[in-house]
Design a protein around this motif. Structure first.
Motif, PDB file in Angstrom:
ATOM      1  N   UNK A 155       0.829  -1.207   0.000  1.00 43.24           N
ATOM      2  CA  UNK A 155       0.000   0.000   0.000  1.00 43.24           C
ATOM      3  C   UNK A 155       0.868   1.264   0.000  1.00 43.24           C
ATOM      4  N   UNK A 156       0.380   2.287  -0.653  1.00 43.58           N
ATOM      5  CA  UNK A 156       1.113   3.554  -0.684  1.00 43.58           C
ATOM      6  C   UNK A 156       0.740   4.365  -1.899  1.00 43.58           C
ATOM      7  N   UNK A 157       1.403   5.478  -2.066  1.00 42.94           N
ATOM      8  CA  UNK A 157       1.176   6.331  -3.222  1.00 42.94           C
ATOM      9  C   UNK A 157       2.520   6.764  -3.783  1.00 42.94           C
ATOM     10  N   UNK A 158       2.484   7.223  -5.013  1.00 46.96           N
ATOM     11  CA  UNK A 158       3.721   7.677  -5.653  1.00 46.96           C
ATOM     12  C   UNK A 158       4.082   9.057  -5.126  1.00 46.96           C
ATOM     13  N   UNK A 159       5.286   9.208  -4.654  1.00 39.01           N
ATOM     14  CA  UNK A 159       5.789  10.503  -4.183  1.00 39.01           C
ATOM     15  C   UNK A 159       6.208  11.308  -5.418  1.00 39.01           C
ATOM     16  N   UNK A 160       5.294  12.114  -5.965  1.00 37.75           N
ATOM     17  CA  UNK A 160       5.563  12.814  -7.223  1.00 37.75           C
ATOM     18  C   UNK A 160       6.690  13.835  -7.087  1.00 37.75           C
ATOM     19  N   UNK A 161       6.723  14.547  -5.957  1.00 35.61           N
ATOM     20  CA  UNK A 161       7.796  15.521  -5.756  1.00 35.61           C
ATOM     21  C   UNK A 161       9.150  14.798  -5.647  1.00 35.61           C
ATOM     22  N   UNK A 162       9.177  13.679  -4.918  1.00 38.10           N
ATOM     23  CA  UNK A 162      10.407  12.899  -4.830  1.00 38.10           C
ATOM     24  C   UNK A 162      10.815  12.353  -6.185  1.00 38.10           C
ATOM     25  N   UNK A 163       9.820  11.912  -6.971  1.00 35.94           N
ATOM     26  CA  UNK A 163      10.120  11.407  -8.313  1.00 35.94           C
ATOM     27  C   UNK A 163      10.717  12.510  -9.187  1.00 35.94           C
ATOM     28  N   UNK A 164      10.169  13.721  -9.073  1.00 35.00           N
ATOM     29  CA  UNK A 164      10.698  14.836  -9.854  1.00 35.00           C
ATOM     30  C   UNK A 164      12.142  15.142  -9.469  1.00 35.00           C
ATOM     31  N   UNK A 166      16.389  15.368  -2.463  1.00 41.12           N
ATOM     32  CA  UNK A 166      15.690  14.084  -2.588  1.00 41.12           C
ATOM     33  C   UNK A 166      15.877  13.242  -1.324  1.00 41.12           C
ATOM     34  N   UNK A 167      17.120  13.135  -0.858  1.00 39.43           N
ATOM     35  CA  UNK A 167      17.401  12.326   0.333  1.00 39.43           C
ATOM     36  C   UNK A 167      16.654  12.882   1.548  1.00 39.43           C
ATOM     37  N   UNK A 168      16.714  14.205   1.746  1.00 38.09           N
ATOM     38  CA  UNK A 168      16.043  14.815   2.893  1.00 38.09           C
ATOM     39  C   UNK A 168      14.542  14.595   2.833  1.00 38.09           C
ATOM     40  N   UNK A 169      13.972  14.684   1.632  1.00 33.32           N
ATOM     41  CA  UNK A 169      12.527  14.481   1.483  1.00 33.32           C
ATOM     42  C   UNK A 169      12.151  13.019   1.749  1.00 33.32           C
ATOM     43  N   UNK A 170      12.922  12.093   1.160  1.00 27.35           N
ATOM     44  CA  UNK A 170      12.573  10.678   1.293  1.00 27.35           C
ATOM     45  C   UNK A 170      12.685  10.189   2.738  1.00 27.35           C
ATOM     46  N   UNK A 171      13.580  10.789   3.515  1.00 25.62           N
ATOM     47  CA  UNK A 171      13.710  10.397   4.915  1.00 25.62           C
ATOM     48  C   UNK A 171      12.465  10.748   5.725  1.00 25.62           C
ATOM     49  N   UNK A 172      11.686  11.703   5.219  1.00 24.00           N
ATOM     50  CA  UNK A 172      10.474  12.134   5.933  1.00 24.00           C
ATOM     51  C   UNK A 172       9.209  11.470   5.413  1.00 24.00           C
ATOM     52  N   UNK A 173       9.329  10.707   4.313  1.00 30.62           N
ATOM     53  CA  UNK A 173       8.139  10.119   3.700  1.00 30.62           C
ATOM     54  C   UNK A 173       7.794   8.771   4.327  1.00 30.62           C
ATOM     55  N   UNK A 174       6.498   8.530   4.605  1.00 30.10           N
ATOM     56  CA  UNK A 174       6.103   7.211   5.120  1.00 30.10           C
ATOM     57  C   UNK A 174       6.268   6.110   4.076  1.00 30.10           C
ATOM     58  N   UNK A 175       6.121   6.463   2.794  1.00 30.83           N
ATOM     59  CA  UNK A 175       6.305   5.494   1.712  1.00 30.83           C
ATOM     60  C   UNK A 175       7.230   6.113   0.661  1.00 30.83           C
ATOM     61  N   UNK A 176       8.532   6.149   0.914  1.00 32.40           N
ATOM     62  CA  UNK A 176       9.463   6.831   0.011  1.00 32.40           C
ATOM     63  C   UNK A 176       9.612   6.130  -1.328  1.00 32.40           C
ATOM     64  N   UNK A 177       9.948   6.905  -2.349  1.00 24.84           N
ATOM     65  CA  UNK A 177      10.231   6.336  -3.673  1.00 24.84           C
ATOM     66  C   UNK A 177      11.428   5.402  -3.575  1.00 24.84           C
ATOM     67  N   UNK A 178      12.512   5.872  -2.978  1.00 21.32           N
ATOM     68  CA  UNK A 178      13.683   5.059  -2.652  1.00 21.32           C
ATOM     69  C   UNK A 178      14.079   5.429  -1.230  1.00 21.32           C
ATOM     70  N   UNK A 179      14.044   4.474  -0.337  1.00 20.90           N
ATOM     71  CA  UNK A 179      14.335   4.763   1.065  1.00 20.90           C
ATOM     72  C   UNK A 179      15.851   4.844   1.274  1.00 20.90           C
ATOM     73  N   UNK A 180      16.396   6.023   1.559  1.00 25.22           N
ATOM     74  CA  UNK A 180      17.843   6.139   1.776  1.00 25.22           C
ATOM     75  C   UNK A 180      18.351   5.266   2.904  1.00 25.22           C
ATOM     76  N   UNK A 181      17.458   4.889   3.823  1.00 22.57           N
ATOM     77  CA  UNK A 181      17.870   4.055   4.951  1.00 22.57           C
ATOM     78  C   UNK A 181      18.288   2.655   4.520  1.00 22.57           C
ATOM     79  N   UNK A 182      17.904   2.262   3.306  1.00 18.83           N
ATOM     80  CA  UNK A 182      18.359   0.971   2.794  1.00 18.83           C
ATOM     81  C   UNK A 182      19.882   0.878   2.783  1.00 18.83           C
TER      82      UNK A 182
END
Length: 529
Positions: free
Chosen positions: A217-226, A266-282
């Motif tokens: 479940x989740x949605x596409x993070x359009x801003x992160x994708x951009x 991108x990294x700063x944004x994805x760290x705050x997203x519940x469903x990141x496009x690419x999770x930097x924590x990986x």
């Protein structure tokens, strides 16, 4: 819709894998086949007078290819890899059809049309790779997964190996008429992708029509994708320009700056997203970081081998396209064989030992290649490239298996995509450095030969004082002497590039040692999820 995994027979899973591999094969062939047809394409659109414009026939495809990867990887985890694979392959077919029809628009508009169609092709072709790997990761586990990912990796390089010979065959032998269209031979390189793609779509629908991977479940993070797209386009574009204009060019500096800023954002944004496009924590997982480190560094060495080999054949050995294709085929076929063997090896002896063995072979191949000179013959060139290729192939499955195992089932698509992205970035850096070193040396040689006093000093140092004061335009013997000397200089430049790649290959041992050993490998070939 039946999920992959429990209850699915091994035969059914392997049938799905092989059908999906056909699309990966088509994408791999497309990476190489256009290189063979490019002179004919450009000549048909008015020649090389606007090289910067014509280069986007290749650059547009490559940029779309790399941009599609992370987006497709995340989408696979959210919406299912099988259905998106079908969409991506259909997109590849549509782009192929558009590219084939581009000539009908005329020279200028047709070239723009072709570039746009190649972007559509690249989006489809780039998406197919991580989608097929995500599908394989869900279909198999343990040793079977390692073997499956090796086959998927091999499919790309088998396509790359077949591409040059296939392209030459189409250009020389295929001239089927279509009523109402004035066709050139190169158009069939694109047209033939369409029936091949449709057959693959139908085959996959038959063997996997009721199958789908789990959906998160989740949605596409359009801003992160951009931000991700901006980072990749600016970064890879700047690296491509660096090879042509130099690292200090304002556009290159600006591109690198934009890529750096957007990457941080991108990294700063994805760290705050519940469903990141690419999770930097990986990347906090040693296995995931190490597998991408191997992918990045081997991508660099691959670019050096895949470009340096044919350039050596052409510039130092003065051989034609057929021998360049022979050298390239030895490399890519060895990669394909190594990828399959690496899939078996990483399941039996572990990812670490297989990857280290692969890196060791790349070191040996590059060390041998660093000794190439004007007396090197084609069989030695093929041998050294094949040793390198076999080593590179051995690393394909271990790094892929480690990455998807670290990411877990909810991020198989993202993990598969990241490996392709890091490899492509490594290749871009390798190409940029190779081009920069080569172009700088070419400029130096041209300046030397064009200056009469410096040219006289050169021929005197070569032991031919009789050519002092002689104009090359009036002496074929002097031209032959300068050509022989320039071949030696070209060999020296390529040896330098190969020595740098050798150093990078040695460093690759470090992340390879961080992959899992045999004790962590799974125990069963038929262990299906």
């Amino acid at each position: 819709m039946n999920p992959v995994g429990p209850g699915r027979s091994p035969a059914s899973a392997w049938a799905i894998l092989l059908a999906a591999s056909l699309g990966v094969f088509l994408g791999g062939a497309e990476l190489m086949v256009v290189a063979i047809a490019l002179p004919s394409i450009v000549a048909d659109f008015g020649g090389w007078t606007d090289l910067a414009h014509a280069s986007w026939i290749v650059n547009g495809y490559l940029l779309a290819f790399i941009v599609a990867m992370p987006l497709a990887g995340r989408a696979a985890d959210m919406w299912g890899a099988r259905r998106l694979y079908l969409v991506a392959l259909a997109l590849f077919c549509i782009g192929s059809l558009g590219a084939g029809l581009s000539r009908a628009a005329g020279p200028q508009a047709g070239l723009d049309w072709l570039i746009a169609a190649r972007v559509v092709q690249g989006l489809g072709g780039g998406a197919v790779v991580p989608l097929s790997m995500a599908l394989a990761s869900h279909l198999f586990a343990g040793r079977a997964r390692a073997a499956a990912l090796g086959i998927e990796g091999a499919a790309t390089f088998v396509g790359m190996a077949v591409g040059p010979a296939y392209g030459a065959w189409v250009l020389l032998n295929v001239a089927l008429p279509i009523p109402g269209l004035d066709l050139a031979g190169w158009q069939w390189i694109f047209f033939l992708n369409v029936p091949a793609g449709i057959i693959t779509l139908l085959l996959l629908y038959v063997v996997a029509g009721g199958v789908e991977t789990p959906r998160v479940p989740g949605r596409v993070d359009t801003a992160g994708a951009a931000l991700a797209v901006l980072t990749l386009v600016a970064g890879v574009g700047a690296l491509s320009l660096a090879g042509q204009r130099g690292w200090g060019d304002p556009l290159v500096v600006a591109g690198m700056a934009v890529a750096a800023v957007s990457a941080i954002g991108f990294v700063l944004r994805e760290l705050r997203q519940p469903a990141p496009l690419i999770d930097p924590r990986l990347f906090a997982d040693v296995r995931f970081a190490a597998s991408n480190g191997v992918s990045l560094l081997t991508g660099y060495t691959l670019a050096t081998a895949i470009i340096g080999g044919p350039v050596f054949v052409n510039r130092v050995l003065n051989a034609g396209a057929d021998r360049s294709a022979a050298a390239l085929t030895a490399l890519t076929l060895a990669i394909a064989v190594g990828a399959v063997v690496g899939g078996v090896g990483s399941g039996v002896v572990g990812q670490r030992l297989t990857a280290v063995a692969g890196v060791g072979l790349t070191v040996i191949g590059l060390a041998l290649a660093a000794g190439w000179g004007v007396d090197t013959d084609l069989p030695r060139l093929q041998r050294d490239l094949a040793i390198f290729g076999a080593g590179f192939g051995l690393t394909v499955s271990p790094r892929a298996t480690a990455a998807v195992a670290a990411a877990g089932p909810s991020a198989y698509g993202v993990a598969s995509a990241m490996l392709q992205v890091t490899r492509t970035i490594g290749m871009s850096v390798g190409l940029a450095l190779l081009t920069t070193i080569g172009q700088n040396r070419i400029d130096e040689l041209n300046a030397l030969v064009s200056d009469p006093s410096r040219r006289d000093a050169l021929v005197f140092s070569l032991g031919h004082p009789e050519f002092v004061g002689v104009d090359p335009r009036a002496s074929l013997a002097l031209v032959d002497l300068l050509e022989s000397w320039s071949r030696g200089e070209a060999a020296g430049v390529l040896r330098l590039v190969l020595q740098i790649a050798l150093g990078v290959a040695v460093v690759t041992v470090i992340p390879a040692l961080l992959l899992e050993g045999r004790r962590r490998a799974r125990a069963s070939w038929s262990d299906l999820r």
